[in-house]
Design a protein around this motif. Sequence first.
Motif, mmCIF file in Angstrom:
data_model
loop_
_atom_site.group_PDB
_atom_site.id
_atom_site.type_symbol
_atom_site.label_atom_id
_atom_site.label_comp_id
_atom_site.label_asym_id
_atom_site.label_seq_id
_atom_site.Cartn_x
_atom_site.Cartn_y
_atom_site.Cartn_z
ATOM 1 N N THR A 1 32.923 36.162 25.292
ATOM 2 C CA THR A 1 32.191 34.950 25.324
ATOM 3 C C THR A 1 30.982 34.757 26.152
ATOM 4 O O THR A 1 30.928 35.351 27.333
ATOM 5 N N VAL A 2 29.784 34.428 25.595
ATOM 6 C CA VAL A 2 28.603 34.521 26.276
ATOM 7 C C VAL A 2 27.848 33.323 26.377
ATOM 8 O O VAL A 2 28.189 32.436 25.172
ATOM 9 N N PRO A 3 26.884 32.922 27.115
ATOM 10 C CA PRO A 3 26.196 31.782 26.829
ATOM 11 C C PRO A 3 25.516 31.598 25.577
ATOM 12 O O PRO A 3 24.838 32.612 25.224
ATOM 13 N N ILE A 4 25.295 30.507 24.962
ATOM 14 C CA ILE A 4 24.762 30.405 23.591
ATOM 15 C C ILE A 4 23.138 30.772 23.799
ATOM 16 O O ILE A 4 22.579 31.407 22.849
ATOM 17 N N GLU A 5 22.629 30.495 24.841
ATOM 18 C CA GLU A 5 21.085 30.878 25.309
ATOM 19 C C GLU A 5 20.785 32.420 25.209
ATOM 20 O O GLU A 5 19.663 32.714 25.256
ATOM 21 N N PHE A 6 21.738 33.237 25.204
ATOM 22 C CA PHE A 6 21.635 34.545 25.491
ATOM 23 C C PHE A 6 21.287 35.226 24.253
ATOM 24 O O PHE A 6 20.817 36.409 23.930
ATOM 25 N N ASP B 1 24.167 21.933 4.603
ATOM 26 C CA ASP B 1 25.163 23.289 4.692
ATOM 27 C C ASP B 1 25.303 23.299 6.155
ATOM 28 O O ASP B 1 26.587 23.471 6.778
ATOM 29 N N LEU B 2 24.326 23.359 6.979
ATOM 30 C CA LEU B 2 24.511 23.232 8.680
ATOM 31 C C LEU B 2 25.333 22.102 9.088
ATOM 32 O O LEU B 2 26.044 22.294 9.749
ATOM 33 N N GLU B 3 25.132 21.028 8.445
ATOM 34 C CA GLU B 3 25.851 19.687 8.838
ATOM 35 C C GLU B 3 27.090 20.057 8.830
ATOM 36 O O GLU B 3 28.122 19.565 9.492
ATOM 37 N N ASP B 4 27.756 20.348 7.731
ATOM 38 C CA ASP B 4 28.970 20.692 7.259
ATOM 39 C C ASP B 4 29.822 21.525 8.446
ATOM 40 O O ASP B 4 30.689 21.537 8.882
ATOM 41 N N LEU B 5 28.956 22.843 8.513
ATOM 42 C CA LEU B 5 29.504 23.781 9.441
ATOM 43 C C LEU B 5 29.516 23.290 11.012
ATOM 44 O O LEU B 5 30.292 23.544 11.838
ATOM 45 N N THR B 6 28.499 22.445 11.366
ATOM 46 C CA THR B 6 28.615 22.018 12.533
ATOM 47 C C THR B 6 29.661 21.163 12.735
ATOM 48 O O THR B 6 30.460 20.875 13.903
ATOM 49 N N ASN B 7 29.748 20.033 11.979
ATOM 50 C CA ASN B 7 31.158 19.508 11.914
ATOM 51 C C ASN B 7 32.491 20.054 12.120
ATOM 52 O O ASN B 7 33.497 19.738 12.963
ATOM 53 N N SER B 8 32.509 21.090 11.400
ATOM 54 C CA SER B 8 33.732 22.013 11.497
ATOM 55 C C SER B 8 33.880 22.705 12.878
ATOM 56 O O SER B 8 34.934 22.839 13.506
ATOM 57 N N ILE B 9 32.558 23.128 13.430
ATOM 58 C CA ILE B 9 32.722 23.881 14.785
ATOM 59 C C ILE B 9 33.128 22.669 15.803
ATOM 60 O O ILE B 9 33.787 22.987 16.675
ATOM 61 N N ARG B 10 32.499 21.528 15.562
ATOM 62 C CA ARG B 10 33.093 20.477 16.544
ATOM 63 C C ARG B 10 34.552 20.421 16.678
ATOM 64 O O ARG B 10 35.094 20.176 17.774
ATOM 65 N N GLU B 11 35.040 20.155 15.416
ATOM 66 C CA GLU B 11 36.413 20.217 15.384
ATOM 67 C C GLU B 11 37.494 21.195 15.524
ATOM 68 O O GLU B 11 38.444 21.030 16.164
ATOM 69 N N VAL C 1 23.163 39.925 14.466
ATOM 70 C CA VAL C 1 23.320 40.716 13.321
ATOM 71 C C VAL C 1 23.887 40.015 12.121
ATOM 72 O O VAL C 1 23.238 40.016 11.135
ATOM 73 N N ALA C 2 24.861 39.265 12.230
ATOM 74 C CA ALA C 2 25.544 38.646 11.519
ATOM 75 C C ALA C 2 26.122 37.341 11.979
ATOM 76 O O ALA C 2 26.974 37.315 12.924
ATOM 77 N N GLY C 3 25.903 36.201 11.497
ATOM 78 C CA GLY C 3 26.411 34.829 11.971
ATOM 79 C C GLY C 3 25.428 33.885 12.453
ATOM 80 O O GLY C 3 25.456 33.119 13.249
ATOM 81 N N GLU C 4 24.004 34.118 12.032
ATOM 82 C CA GLU C 4 22.989 32.997 12.371
ATOM 83 C C GLU C 4 23.191 31.622 11.931
ATOM 84 O O GLU C 4 23.004 30.835 12.877
ATOM 85 N N ARG C 5 23.736 31.369 11.170
ATOM 86 C CA ARG C 5 24.171 29.876 10.568
ATOM 87 C C ARG C 5 25.281 29.529 11.831
ATOM 88 O O ARG C 5 25.250 28.481 12.162
ATOM 89 N N ARG C 6 26.250 30.169 12.068
ATOM 90 C CA ARG C 6 27.137 29.785 13.132
ATOM 91 C C ARG C 6 26.719 29.697 14.412
ATOM 92 O O ARG C 6 26.787 28.498 15.087
ATOM 93 N N TRP C 7 25.618 30.398 14.793
ATOM 94 C CA TRP C 7 24.893 30.113 15.912
ATOM 95 C C TRP C 7 24.043 28.869 15.932
ATOM 96 O O TRP C 7 23.943 28.082 16.783
ATOM 97 N N ARG C 8 23.353 28.791 14.822
ATOM 98 C CA ARG C 8 22.403 27.462 14.539
ATOM 99 C C ARG C 8 23.473 26.242 14.539
ATOM 100 O O ARG C 8 23.175 25.259 15.418
ATOM 101 N N ALA C 9 24.703 26.069 13.900
ATOM 102 C CA ALA C 9 25.337 25.220 14.019
ATOM 103 C C ALA C 9 26.147 24.870 15.398
ATOM 104 O O ALA C 9 26.209 23.680 15.501
ATOM 105 N N SER C 10 26.355 26.096 16.271
ATOM 106 C CA SER C 10 26.799 25.779 17.354
ATOM 107 C C SER C 10 25.987 25.138 18.354
ATOM 108 O O SER C 10 26.143 24.370 19.163
ATOM 109 N N GLN C 11 24.762 25.307 18.236
ATOM 110 C CA GLN C 11 23.584 24.851 18.836
ATOM 111 C C GLN C 11 23.517 23.114 18.521
ATOM 112 O O GLN C 11 23.754 22.501 19.503
ATOM 113 N N ALA D 1 26.189 21.613 17.553
ATOM 114 C CA ALA D 1 27.312 21.151 18.307
ATOM 115 C C ALA D 1 27.280 20.897 19.417
ATOM 116 O O ALA D 1 28.258 20.473 20.046
ATOM 117 N N GLN D 2 26.253 21.362 20.129
ATOM 118 C CA GLN D 2 26.050 21.346 21.613
ATOM 119 C C GLN D 2 27.131 22.152 22.419
ATOM 120 O O GLN D 2 27.507 21.846 23.365
#
Length: 305
Positions: free
Chosen positions: A40-45, A61-71, A93-103, A105-106
């Motif tokens: 696990t690393v800080p998201i800003e890295f 799409d990002l909104e749906d993923l954001t809600n899923s990550i929050r939950e 390399v792989a997972g930019e949508r997850r990274w954006r959605a995680s941001q 989701a704070q």
Amino acid sequence: MVDEAQSKSRLGRGLAALIGEDAAVDLGDRQASEERGIRTVPIEFLRPNPFQPRQVFRPEDLEDLTNSIREKGILQPIVVRPAAGEANAFEIVAGERRWRASQAAQLHEVPVIVRELTDHESLEIAIIENVQRADLNAIEEAAGYQRLADQFGYTQDQLSKLIGKSRSHVANLLRLLGLPEKVRALISEGKLSSGHARALVGRDDAENLAKTIVDKGLSVREAEALTRKSEAKPKSSGGKASAAKSGEKDADTLALEKNISDALGLAVEVVHKGESGGEVRVDYKTLEQLDEICRRLAHGGGPVR
């Protein structure tokens, strides 16, 4: 060091080859995570991937993923590589949508798996992973293939083996890059499918036809009929009326059409234009048939299947 054959085999299997077959490992299981190199690393890295083929990130799409990550949190780690010349920095390399959605989701930290990868491998994996998940629109996918071809000398055959799709699939997508910019934009926006777009390749009036297809909500079959109808319109020359409509074809022309049709296994039409020559039109239903026609014209052969 992994040799080229091993590298291709690994890359061709996508993300599962990097983090194990069960990509959605229980990230709460610390021991299992450590065994797979997940930390696990800080998201800003994290930094976006400059080789990312995906250019369109739809807000819904990002909104749906954001809600899923929050939950539920992030169920699959983000694959990264160390950022050159920066400490505590990683390139996705792989997972930019997850990274954006995680941001969105704070989240303050995200799970990652760090791999030492070249630019070549980073681009390959980014394309493969998005293609396997059907995350790319046709233009993004084609641009990714073109970049592999331009930067790393991939042939269409090599690309098809790498992504596990037919060579005709690769060839057909690459043809879309020759469409006018406005038509490519309609594909990227999801207003035109790749099937619609294939009917427009090589057409001087592609923009007008694309607008008609979108405005009328035509199906792919209807779009193909529209382009055929447009091709069939008579053209004027030197201000004179076009040639008169031809009557019934003579027996020799009909026999010629049948002979060619039997040889190819496809519908064939021969149109005589007098002293100016004529046309031979071959109708194909799939792009695989088109590729086979080209192959047989070059090397000879039997009917197209």
